[in-house]
Motif scaffolding. Structure first.
Motif, PDB file in Angstrom:
ATOM      1  N   ARG A 173     -60.792  19.336  29.849  1.00  0.00           N
ATOM      2  CA  ARG A 173     -59.870  20.570  29.706  1.00  0.00           C
ATOM      3  C   ARG A 173     -60.831  21.677  29.593  1.00  0.00           C
ATOM      4  NH1 ARG A 173     -57.652  24.112  26.638  1.00  0.00           N
ATOM      5  NH2 ARG A 173     -57.235  22.222  25.378  1.00  0.00           N
ATOM      6  N   LEU A 174     -61.119  21.512  28.420  1.00  0.00           N
ATOM      7  CA  LEU A 174     -62.315  22.139  27.443  1.00  0.00           C
ATOM      8  C   LEU A 174     -63.455  22.955  28.488  1.00  0.00           C
ATOM      9  CD1 LEU A 174     -61.886  21.375  24.096  1.00  0.00           C
ATOM     10  CD2 LEU A 174     -60.877  23.398  25.210  1.00  0.00           C
ATOM     11  N   MET A 175     -63.601  21.641  29.311  1.00  0.00           N
ATOM     12  CA  MET A 175     -65.300  21.693  29.923  1.00  0.00           C
ATOM     13  C   MET A 175     -65.586  22.302  31.190  1.00  0.00           C
ATOM     14  SD  MET A 175     -67.369  20.790  28.256  1.00  0.00           S
ATOM     15  CE  MET A 175     -69.213  20.136  29.540  1.00  0.00           C
ATOM     16  N   CYS A 176     -64.025  22.208  31.847  1.00  0.00           N
ATOM     17  CA  CYS A 176     -63.455  23.616  33.059  1.00  0.00           C
ATOM     18  C   CYS A 176     -63.575  24.757  32.761  1.00  0.00           C
ATOM     19  CB  CYS A 176     -62.538  22.460  34.273  1.00  0.00           C
ATOM     20  SG  CYS A 176     -62.737  20.414  34.415  1.00  0.00           S
ATOM     21  N   GLU A 177     -63.718  25.006  31.496  1.00  0.00           N
ATOM     22  CA  GLU A 177     -63.358  26.616  31.523  1.00  0.00           C
ATOM     23  C   GLU A 177     -64.664  27.031  31.441  1.00  0.00           C
ATOM     24  OE1 GLU A 177     -62.548  27.045  27.523  1.00  0.00           O
ATOM     25  OE2 GLU A 177     -61.006  25.985  27.953  1.00  0.00           O
ATOM     26  N   PRO A 178     -64.762  28.189  32.304  1.00  0.00           N
ATOM     27  CA  PRO A 178     -65.781  28.815  32.984  1.00  0.00           C
ATOM     28  C   PRO A 178     -66.593  29.594  31.429  1.00  0.00           C
ATOM     29  CG  PRO A 178     -64.499  30.112  33.038  1.00  0.00           C
ATOM     30  CD  PRO A 178     -63.574  29.168  33.040  1.00  0.00           C
ATOM     31  N   VAL A 179     -68.135  29.526  31.898  1.00  0.00           N
ATOM     32  CA  VAL A 179     -69.265  30.059  30.595  1.00  0.00           C
ATOM     33  C   VAL A 179     -69.945  30.645  31.845  1.00  0.00           C
ATOM     34  CG1 VAL A 179     -70.775  28.176  30.557  1.00  0.00           C
ATOM     35  CG2 VAL A 179     -70.903  30.140  28.854  1.00  0.00           C
TER      36      VAL A 179
END
Length: 435
Positions: A240-246
């Protein structure tokens, strides 16, 4: 499925007006207004019977096996049937693809049926699919549509666009003086024996081969080179955390791009590379491959790392990975964490992993938190945001410090510098004989 066409609807509507006038003018002969409807029903029955041919229909989809993110590609639909040749087709696709000018149209007549060429654009990385195909055709009077839904299975691997990564990799290789895909050979560095040469002033005494020097009557020194055939594991967290956009792109996409850049460098340098993707459980695992020719396989397996909304299970993933490694390896983990509590299980597993392997964590700087922490306080809410953001950043540094105490290496880089930073550290590991 059989249903009336637009022509049948307009014909029925056109017959309703005369039927109403007949019933209004001649009430005793109202049933004469039904003649048009009966005649239309007869034509519909004939049209439906004449347009049948579903049993002889055979359709297929021809699509490329892989395409880069953001690129357009063509899809050809071919239908073969023994009935009327005038037909239309529409293809079903998932959210990773977007039609450029529609997902269907009329089939162009061919010798054995018809064909249709469509254009699609790849929007997101992953394995996209065309799952079904609608084909319909009208009868000889054009009053009835005969429609068939055919299940198809055509997959397209949407890969990261590594054209810029390849150019960047070549530049890094040139800067590191890696010629023809092999590590530069430096006298006195590395552990793999290369050749004997005459001893020169300034060389270390440990480089002297005393037996061969005595045999030849002159001092000979052993020349070593940086060892190749190292095992490199690229472990990518897709939780989940790695799928957040940056900066408009999910972190996992940036991690995949950086991993492919390092894989290209490692394969060029003669090392073995394997890919490992995980979230709540291991998802993707490729065997170790060697040689630049296998980069396409690594790239294709990277497309299978999908986006996930589940929490990452580091204990299961890293334990499974450690059980599959039968030799010392460089394990590069692309992940993210928020606080020491969520990273506690990860820290316990990393401690066991670093006992045998060289572990490198690749983290992206949280520019959003840093921006909130440095925001000028203009109101009480700004102060509260800055305090919370600063606390989260300090907790993040606590986790990073604990990782380094466990023997793991940590790189925290900007999202656009993740790949080059990884390659520089990888080349440094090779020069220092840490692999």
């Amino acid at each position: 499925m059989i249903y009336p066409s637009g022509r049948a609807v307009w014909a029925a509507a056109a017959g309703a007006v005369p039927a109403f006038l007949v019933a209004l003018a001649l009430p005793s002969f109202w049933y004469l207004g039904l003649l048009w409807s009966c005649l239309l029903l007869a034509f519909l029955a004939v049209d439906a019977a004449a347009g049948r041919g579903r049993a002889s229909l055979n359709a297929s989809i021809d699509a490329p096996q892989q395409v880069g993110v953001g690129r357009q590609f063509g899809v050809q639909i071919t239908a073969r049937h023994s009935g009327p040749r005038a037909a239309e087709a529409r293809v079903g696709h998932d959210a990773r693809l977007a039609p450029v000018s529609g997902s269907g149209g009329a089939l162009q007549p061919t010798a054995r049926g018809g064909s249709l060429n469509l254009r699609f654009q790849a929007l997101r990385r992953g394995v996209a699919s065309f799952d079904r195909l609608w084909v319909r055709w009208r009868g000889p009077f054009g009053l009835v549509w005969n429609q068939v839904v055919l299940p198809v299975e055509s997959k397209v691997a949407v890969l990261p666009d590594v054209s810029s990564a390849r150019g960047e990799a070549i530049t890094l290789l040139q800067h590191a003086a890696l010629a023809e895909g092999h590590a530069q050979r430096r006298a006195g560095q590395g552990r793999e024996f290369d050749a004997l040469k005459d001893y020169q002033p300034g060389m270390g005494r440990r480089m002297i081969d005393w037996k061969r020097s005595a045999r030849h009557g002159k001092l000979l020194a052993r020349e070593f080179r940086i060892e190749e055939n190292n095992n490199i594991v690229l472990a990518i967290d897709s939780g989940r955390l790695m799928c957040e956009p940056v900066d408009g792109m999910p972190k996992v996409d940036r991690a995949v791009t950086a991993a492919l850049l390092s894989a290209f460098i490692a394969l060029k340098g003669g090392d073995m590379v394997s890919l490992f993707g995980f979230d709540a459980r291991p998802r993707v695992s490729s065997g170790a491959v060697r040689g630049p020719a296998n980069f396409a396989m690594i790239q294709k397996r990277a497309a299978e790392i999908d986006y996930s909304s589940e929490e990452t299970n580091f204990t299961l993933a890293l334990t499974t990975l450690a059980a599959r490694l039968d030799r010392r390896s460089l394990v590069i983990i692309f992940t993210d964490f928020v606080d020491p509590i969520s990273a506690e299980l990860m820290l316990r597993t990393v401690g066991r992993l670093t006992e045998r392997h060289l572990v490198l964590f690749m983290l992206m700087k949280d520019t959003e938190l840093e921006g909130l922490a440095d925001m000028p306080p203009r109101s009480g809410e700004d102060v509260a945001r800055a305090v919370v953001a600063g606390g989260l950043l300090r907790e993040r540094q606590v986790v990073i410090g604990r990782l380094r105490l466990l023997g793991a290496h940590v790189i925290e880089a900007e999202h656009n510098r993740l790949g080059p930073a990884l390659v520089e550290r990888y080349l440094q590991f090779k020069q220092e004989d840490l692999l």
